[in-house]
Motif scaffolding. Structure first.
Motif, PDB file in Angstrom:
ATOM      1  N   ASN A  55       0.835  -1.192   0.000  1.00 57.39           N
ATOM      2  CA  ASN A  55       0.000   0.000   0.000  1.00 57.39           C
ATOM      3  C   ASN A  55       0.873   1.246   0.000  1.00 57.39           C
ATOM      4  N   PRO A  56       0.691   2.162  -0.959  1.00 56.57           N
ATOM      5  CA  PRO A  56       1.483   3.379  -0.966  1.00 56.57           C
ATOM      6  C   PRO A  56       1.120   4.263   0.231  1.00 56.57           C
ATOM      7  N   SER A  57       2.111   4.993   0.776  1.00 54.32           N
ATOM      8  CA  SER A  57       1.817   5.943   1.853  1.00 54.32           C
ATOM      9  C   SER A  57       1.159   7.180   1.271  1.00 54.32           C
TER      10      SER A  57
ATOM     11  N   TRP B 260     -21.264 -12.237  14.640  1.00 52.05           N
ATOM     12  CA  TRP B 260     -19.851 -12.620  14.757  1.00 52.05           C
ATOM     13  C   TRP B 260     -19.280 -13.007  13.397  1.00 52.05           C
ATOM     14  N   SER B 261     -20.053 -13.760  12.607  1.00 56.11           N
ATOM     15  CA  SER B 261     -19.574 -14.152  11.276  1.00 56.11           C
ATOM     16  C   SER B 261     -19.231 -12.908  10.471  1.00 56.11           C
ATOM     17  N   TYR B 262     -20.115 -11.931  10.532  1.00 60.41           N
ATOM     18  CA  TYR B 262     -19.904 -10.704   9.768  1.00 60.41           C
ATOM     19  C   TYR B 262     -18.680  -9.940  10.293  1.00 60.41           C
ATOM     20  N   ILE B 263     -18.533  -9.932  11.619  1.00 59.22           N
ATOM     21  CA  ILE B 263     -17.371  -9.248  12.214  1.00 59.22           C
ATOM     22  C   ILE B 263     -16.068  -9.929  11.760  1.00 59.22           C
ATOM     23  N   PHE B 264     -16.060 -11.270  11.757  1.00 59.09           N
ATOM     24  CA  PHE B 264     -14.858 -11.983  11.316  1.00 59.09           C
ATOM     25  C   PHE B 264     -14.549 -11.653   9.861  1.00 59.09           C
ATOM     26  N   TYR B 265     -15.598 -11.595   9.054  1.00 55.26           N
ATOM     27  CA  TYR B 265     -15.409 -11.263   7.635  1.00 55.26           C
ATOM     28  C   TYR B 265     -14.778  -9.873   7.500  1.00 55.26           C
ATOM     29  N   LEU B 266     -15.369  -8.909   8.213  1.00 51.15           N
ATOM     30  CA  LEU B 266     -14.878  -7.530   8.114  1.00 51.15           C
ATOM     31  C   LEU B 266     -13.442  -7.391   8.616  1.00 51.15           C
ATOM     32  N   LEU B 267     -13.160  -8.032   9.763  1.00 51.64           N
ATOM     33  CA  LEU B 267     -11.815  -7.932  10.338  1.00 51.64           C
ATOM     34  C   LEU B 267     -10.783  -8.548   9.398  1.00 51.64           C
ATOM     35  N   THR B 268     -11.138  -9.698   8.796  1.00 48.95           N
ATOM     36  CA  THR B 268     -10.200 -10.348   7.885  1.00 48.95           C
ATOM     37  C   THR B 268      -9.935  -9.449   6.682  1.00 48.95           C
ATOM     38  N   TYR B 269     -10.991  -8.830   6.177  1.00 43.91           N
ATOM     39  CA  TYR B 269     -10.831  -7.957   5.016  1.00 43.91           C
ATOM     40  C   TYR B 269      -9.954  -6.754   5.352  1.00 43.91           C
ATOM     41  N   ARG B 270     -10.218  -6.173   6.504  1.00 40.03           N
ATOM     42  CA  ARG B 270      -9.439  -5.011   6.920  1.00 40.03           C
ATOM     43  C   ARG B 270      -7.953  -5.344   7.030  1.00 40.03           C
ATOM     44  N   LEU B 271      -7.711  -6.517   7.585  1.00 35.87           N
ATOM     45  CA  LEU B 271      -6.330  -6.965   7.757  1.00 35.87           C
ATOM     46  C   LEU B 271      -5.648  -7.176   6.405  1.00 35.87           C
ATOM     47  N   LEU B 272      -6.361  -7.842   5.487  1.00 35.15           N
ATOM     48  CA  LEU B 272      -5.807  -8.088   4.154  1.00 35.15           C
ATOM     49  C   LEU B 272      -5.498  -6.775   3.459  1.00 35.15           C
ATOM     50  N   LYS B 273      -6.419  -5.831   3.619  1.00 35.02           N
ATOM     51  CA  LYS B 273      -6.298  -4.565   2.914  1.00 35.02           C
ATOM     52  C   LYS B 273      -5.103  -3.764   3.432  1.00 35.02           C
ATOM     53  N   ARG B 274      -4.900  -3.823   4.730  1.00 31.72           N
ATOM     54  CA  ARG B 274      -3.854  -2.996   5.329  1.00 31.72           C
ATOM     55  C   ARG B 274      -2.469  -3.583   5.226  1.00 31.72           C
ATOM     56  N   ARG B 275      -2.415  -4.919   5.219  1.00 40.40           N
ATOM     57  CA  ARG B 275      -1.111  -5.548   5.340  1.00 40.40           C
ATOM     58  C   ARG B 275      -0.330  -5.474   4.029  1.00 40.40           C
ATOM     59  N   ASP B 276       0.936  -5.092   4.107  1.00 35.68           N
ATOM     60  CA  ASP B 276       1.820  -5.161   2.948  1.00 35.68           C
ATOM     61  C   ASP B 276       2.350  -6.576   2.825  1.00 35.68           C
TER      62      ASP B 276
END
Lengths: 300, 277
Positions: A55-57, B260-276
């Motif tokens: 992700n770019p900064s 909870w299922s929805y929360i797990f889905y959202l958390l996993t997505y957020r993590l994937l999106k943020r992680r390099d």
């Protein structure tokens, strides 16, 4: 000429470290680009950002004039990053089939591309049984499955033995000769020099040069000469109007012309003066020397 | 959708350990039928478990949904290891470079979760139907097709559990540690419950708070069926015990588990999106 990729002010920070610093460049169809830079200069991070895995900064990039979003655009791109990443338990053919599904291209290309990288007879062996050279060749086959509009290679010969290096280079040169657009990141300068028309030089995440490789070599090259009568040769060269400097290097004489001059011109004028030449070579400063002087200038 | 399914299906199909685990799982699900074979015949004492009413409609839906859920750990191992392997082989990186979006990647995994849960539910339905038709004392259509909420609850329970596993696999990236953490989390919930009971101020109802915990919510979804069994109740009455049965599928438990299922889905997505990568 259509633009394939435009990068504007792209920046990536890892904590307090700025890996890529406000980088801008654009890539046009049909050219072969090299990204040069020492280890840790931000080559891989840059490629990671344009390939959707980092992700770019800040800053932006757009593929194909922003016609599609990144992951759609990547289906038209072929890329190999660092090490070949495949499912170890799948065979080569199964791995490529999965890539076909992701890229939404017909499976009919699999055999053709395996043939190109000389792996057709091993297509039903699992990936984990492959040698590093074979893995890298499979990665190239995989990157070519969609007949990409641009091929991105990050250190494609890293860690290979000389034979593997020669094979991978041969494949790259074959693809480049077909007029493909290629972006090649490497710290091996001769590799870049051999295939690239344009070069982007990075240092500490900053762009220090972007343009044609030939323009980077600003001088007119030099001649390496020897003759039966070395003193006569030296005298003639000194009095030559287009030679600005001569140097004696070992047993040879190095002559630097002040304007661009063909080998025919010089040898003709020398033979007119009755000099018998025993050694004659026209040379350019290598990219390596250019690169070193360029990066040295940037040192604080 | 079909593309994402096929991508994930290819990854599973070619993996030998996954094939074996999935095979073992379905064999074990079928083995519920073996309970029918439990028979004691010691002189005057004749005991045949299948004749004790466990396979009576509609009770069989509840009983099998409860027993069937025990085996879900097999598929959990498959999900966790398939997810963790994407990281250790760096194939997730290659998938993204090849043109899969992060959302598509996650959806391909979730399609597999729904497929696992769906096929398991279908399997339980068929096994229960056959056992019921063989041993049930009641075979009227109206009775057969009642109490289906247990199958729905079973389905949702599996979805939430697998969603939790996918999340853990993504967070921890190592299958063994992720599974270990699952065990630790189970204990954590137990300890929290203990602490709540013991120390919480009187205005907090420990049982109500405990209902909100993910694993506990999942297990509450299909309550144990044994106290509903007339044989067990009779036995209890004989020893003078009055059993409190609370074996219905409760609406609020369904809501909690779906959330909870929805929360797990959202958390996993957020993590994937943020992680390099």
């Amino acid at each position: 000429m259509s633009t394939i990729l435009t990068v504007t002010d792209l920046t990536k920070k890892f904590g307090h470290l700025t890996a890529v610093n406000s980088l801008s460049f654009s890539i046009n169809k049909g050219n072969v680009y090299g990204i040069l830079g020492p280890n840790g200069s931000g080559k891989s991070t840059t490629l990671g950002m344009i390939l959707n895995v980092v992700n770019p900064s800040s800053g932006t990039f757009s593929w194909f004039d922003g016609a599609k979003n990144t992951h759609q655009a990547l289906k038209r791109v072929g890329a190999i990053i660092e090490r070949p990443n495949f499912y170890p338990y799948m065979t080569a053919a199964q791995n490529l089939r999965l890539v076909c599904r992701i890229k939404e291209v017909p499976k009919s290309k699999i055999e053709e591309k395996l043939e190109l990288v000389d792996l057709l007879d091993r297509k039903n062996d699992t990936f984990k049984t492959y040698s590093l050279g074979m893995k890298q060749r499979l990665a190239i086959a995989s990157a070519l499955l969609n007949d990409p509009e641009i091929l991105i290679l990050d250190e494609p010969t890293n860690g290979l033995d000389p034979q593997g290096i020669a094979q991978v280079r041969g494949i790259i040169q074959k693809i480049a000769a077909q007029g493909a657009t290629i972006l090649l990141a490497s710290h091996l300068l001769d590799e870049v020099e051999k295939v690239c028309s344009h070069v982007l030089v990075l240092q500490k995440g900053k762009r220090i040069y972007f343009g044609k490789v030939t323009a980077l070599t600003t001088d007119h090259g030099y001649f390496e000469l020897n003759a039966t009568d070395l003193n006569a040769l030296q005298k003639v060269l000194e009095s030559h109007q287009d030679i600005e400097k001569i140097e004696v290097y070992n047993t040879h004489i190095l002559a630097y012309p002040s304007k661009s001059m063909t080998a025919t011109e010089l040898s003709k004028s020398l033979s007119e003066q009755g000099i018998i030449i025993t050694h004659f070579a026209q040379k350019h400063k290598s990219l390596e020397e250019q690169f070193l002087s360029l990066t040295k200038n940037q040192q604080p | 959708m079909k593309r994402l399914f096929l991508i994930e299906f290819d990854k599973l199909r070619t993996n030998r350990s996954s094939r074996i685990l999935i095979g073992a799982y379905f064999i074990l699900l079928t083995s519920i039928a073996l309970i029918a074979a439990i028979k004691f015949d010691i002189g005057p004492i004749k005991f045949h478990l299948a004749e004790q009413g466990i396979f009576n409609f509609p009770y069989v839906w509840h009983f099998n949904a409860f027993i069937g859920a025990w085996f879900k750990i097999f598929l959990a191992v498959v999900i966790v290891s398939m997810t963790a392997n994407e990281y250790s082989n760096k194939t997730i990186k290659q998938n993204l470079i090849d043109g899969l979006s992060k959302r598509e990647f996650l959806h391909s995994k979730w399609i597999m979760i729904f497929a696992f849960a769906g096929i398991s539910t279908l399997f339980i339905f068929v096994v229960s139907l056959i056992l019921g038709l063989m041993y049930s004392n009641y075979t009227e259509l109206g009775i057969i097709f009642s109490d289906f909420e247990y199958l729905l609850a079973y389905f949702l329970k599996l979805v939430a559990f697998f969603g939790f596993c996918l999340f853990l696999g993504t967070v921890i990236k190592r299958s063994a540690f992720a599974l270990g953490f699952l065990g630790v989390w189970q204990m954590f919930e137990g300890i929290c419950y203990g602490l709540l009971k013991w120390k919480s101020p009187s205005w907090i109802d420990a049982d109500q708070v405990f209902r909100l915990f993910p694993l506990n919510a999942m297990s509450n979804l299909v309550p144990e069926p044994f106290t509903r069994l007339s044989a067990v109740r009779n036995l209890a009455e004989q020893v003078g015990e009055v059993m409190q049965t609370n074996s219905a599928v409760r609406f609020w438990n369904i809501v909690i588990v779906v959330l909870w299922s929805y929360i797990f889905y959202l958390l996993t997505y957020r993590l994937l999106k943020r992680r390099d990568l």
